[in-house]
Design a protein around this motif. Sequence first.
Motif, short mmCIF file in Angstrom:
data_model
loop_
_atom_site.label_atom_id
_atom_site.label_comp_id
_atom_site.label_asym_id
_atom_site.label_seq_id
_atom_site.Cartn_x
_atom_site.Cartn_y
_atom_site.Cartn_z
N MET A 60 13.28 3.31 11.41
CA MET A 60 12.94 2.47 10.25
C MET A 60 13.19 3.24 8.96
N ARG A 61 13.64 2.53 7.93
CA ARG A 61 13.86 3.20 6.65
C ARG A 61 12.56 3.76 6.10
N PRO A 62 12.62 4.97 5.50
CA PRO A 62 11.37 5.58 5.04
C PRO A 62 10.61 4.72 4.03
N GLU A 63 11.35 4.02 3.13
CA GLU A 63 10.66 3.20 2.12
C GLU A 63 9.85 2.10 2.80
N LEU A 64 10.45 1.49 3.82
CA LEU A 64 9.78 0.39 4.52
C LEU A 64 8.56 0.90 5.27
N GLN A 65 8.73 2.09 5.90
CA GLN A 65 7.62 2.69 6.63
C GLN A 65 6.46 2.98 5.68
N MET A 66 6.80 3.53 4.50
CA MET A 66 5.77 3.82 3.50
C MET A 66 5.06 2.54 3.10
N PHE A 67 5.85 1.47 2.86
CA PHE A 67 5.26 0.20 2.46
C PHE A 67 4.27 -0.29 3.50
N LEU A 68 4.67 -0.24 4.77
CA LEU A 68 3.80 -0.74 5.84
C LEU A 68 2.53 0.10 5.95
N ASP A 69 2.68 1.43 5.89
CA ASP A 69 1.50 2.31 6.01
C ASP A 69 0.50 2.05 4.88
N ILE A 70 1.02 1.93 3.65
CA ILE A 70 0.12 1.73 2.50
C ILE A 70 -0.50 0.33 2.55
N PHE A 71 0.30 -0.66 2.96
CA PHE A 71 -0.19 -2.04 3.05
C PHE A 71 -1.36 -2.13 4.02
N MET A 72 -1.18 -1.50 5.18
CA MET A 72 -2.23 -1.50 6.20
C MET A 72 -3.50 -0.82 5.68
N ALA A 73 -3.33 0.34 5.04
CA ALA A 73 -4.48 1.06 4.51
C ALA A 73 -5.17 0.22 3.42
N GLY A 74 -4.37 -0.45 2.59
CA GLY A 74 -4.93 -1.26 1.52
C GLY A 74 -5.78 -2.40 2.06
N ALA A 75 -5.27 -3.07 3.11
CA ALA A 75 -5.98 -4.21 3.67
C ALA A 75 -7.32 -3.79 4.28
N LEU A 76 -7.42 -2.52 4.69
CA LEU A 76 -8.66 -2.05 5.34
C LEU A 76 -9.44 -1.09 4.44
N GLN A 104 2.27 11.23 11.37
CA GLN A 104 2.95 10.31 12.27
C GLN A 104 4.40 10.06 11.86
N HIS A 105 4.62 9.83 10.54
CA HIS A 105 5.97 9.43 10.13
C HIS A 105 6.73 10.50 9.34
N HIS A 106 6.10 11.65 9.09
CA HIS A 106 6.76 12.79 8.45
C HIS A 106 7.51 12.43 7.17
N GLY A 147 5.28 7.28 -4.14
CA GLY A 147 6.49 6.47 -3.95
C GLY A 147 7.66 6.99 -4.76
N TYR A 148 7.35 7.48 -5.97
CA TYR A 148 8.39 8.01 -6.86
C TYR A 148 9.06 9.23 -6.24
N ARG A 149 8.26 10.08 -5.62
CA ARG A 149 8.83 11.28 -4.99
C ARG A 149 9.71 10.91 -3.82
N LEU A 150 9.34 9.82 -3.14
CA LEU A 150 10.08 9.42 -1.95
C LEU A 150 11.38 8.70 -2.29
N GLY A 163 10.80 3.20 -5.55
CA GLY A 163 9.77 3.64 -4.60
C GLY A 163 8.38 3.56 -5.20
N ALA A 164 8.27 3.92 -6.49
CA ALA A 164 6.98 3.85 -7.17
C ALA A 164 6.47 2.42 -7.21
N CYS A 165 7.39 1.48 -7.54
CA CYS A 165 7.00 0.07 -7.60
C CYS A 165 6.60 -0.44 -6.22
N LEU A 166 7.38 -0.05 -5.22
CA LEU A 166 7.13 -0.50 -3.85
C LEU A 166 5.76 -0.01 -3.37
#
Lengths: 173, 180
Positions: free
Chosen positions: A1-17, A36-38, A67-70, A75-78
Motif C-alpha cells: 500500500m502507498r505510504p500516504e494511504l497507509q498513514m491516512f488509514l492509521d490516523i483515521f482509525m486513531a481519530g475515530a477511537l 507496524q508500517h515503518h 504528514g509534511y515530513r512524509l 501529506g500535511a493536508c491528508l
Amino acid sequence: MRPELQMFLDIFMAGALSFGGLAAVLSSLQNSLVSQHHLLSNEDFSRTYSLAVGAPGPNAIFLSLLGYRLAGAPGACLAGLAWALPTTFLLHQIGRTGSTQAPAWMKATRKALVPIVAGMLTAGAMSTATSFALPAAQWGLSLSGLLWLVLRPRWNPIWMVAACALIGAIWIR
Amino acid sequence: MQPAKVALSLILREYFLIGITGFGGGLQGRFYHLAVSKHGWLNEEEFADINATASLAPGGNASNVGLEIARRLRGLAGLVTAYLCLVVPGSLVMIGLGTTYEYYQDEPAVRGALQGLQCAATALILYSATKLNLSQWTFADYLLAFGACLAIFFLKAPLWTVLPGGALLSLALRRWGGRP
C-alpha cells in the motif's frame, strides 16, 4: 500500500477511537505508524509530537508536520483531514442529538472508559519518553514539570514548556 | 434554544485569535470566556451541556468544546470554520518549526531544547491523566488502567481491540461491583 494511504488509514482509525484526545491514542499511533508500517522512526515520531507543545493550537496539529515530513504539503493536508473527518463527524452527530438525549449506554460506556483512557494516556507519556537522551535526568525533569502543573494549575502551561526547553538547551547534551 | 445568529466572520476572527495564541492546554477556559463571559452566546447551563457533549465524542476535549459552541451557533459551517481556524495556524507554525529544526539539528543547544520539549510533552500528557477524577477510583479501575497501558505500550496491541475490550470489561466490573 502507498505510504500516504497507509498513514491516512492509521490516523483515521486513531481519530475515530480518540476518546480522551490525541494524547490517549499517541502510543497506538506510534505502534501502527512506526512499529507496524515503518513510515518513520521512533525518534522522528516523538520529536514531531514534542515540537507541537511549542506551537499554538490543539495537539492534533502535530499530524500536519508528520504528514509534511512524509509527503510534503499534500501529506500535511491528508494527515490533517484523516484526523478531522472522524472526530468532527462524530462530534457533529452527537452534538445534534444533544448530550441529554444521548442514549444511556453511550454515557455509561464513556464513564467506564475513564480508567482505560488513563492507561492509554500513561502509555502516551511513555511513548514521548522513548527517545530521551538521558532517561533518568529527563524523567526527573518531566515529573518536576508535572508537579508544577499540579501545584500551579492557573498559570499558563507555556511557562513550564519554555522552562523545560531552556533547561534542555543548557544542560542536555 | 437557538441563540441569535452570530456572523461567521466573528467566529472566524475569535477562533483564529485562539488558534494563534492557545498554547499547551488551557483552551477550555478560553472558550468559556469567549462564549459565556465575553459575548453571552451561551449561559452557564448551556455551556455545561456542551462540555458533556464534547466529552462523549472522540477528539481533544478542549477543542471539542470550542467546536461544539461554533456548531450550535452556525451549524456545520460554524464547525468547519472553527476547526480550520484552530488547526491551520498551528500547523503552519509546526511545519516552520520542523523545517527550522532540521536545518539547525547539529547545534547541541537546539537538540537539547528539543529534548527539553519532550519532557514538557510527557509532563503535559501525565497532567491530563491526573484530571480524570482519581479520587473516585476503585482498585479495579487502577487494574484496568494498568492493563490498558501494558497492552498498548508493551504488547503493542491494536487500539480497536484494546478500547472496546477494555470498555466491556470495565462495564462488567462496574455492574458486578454495583456501581452505576
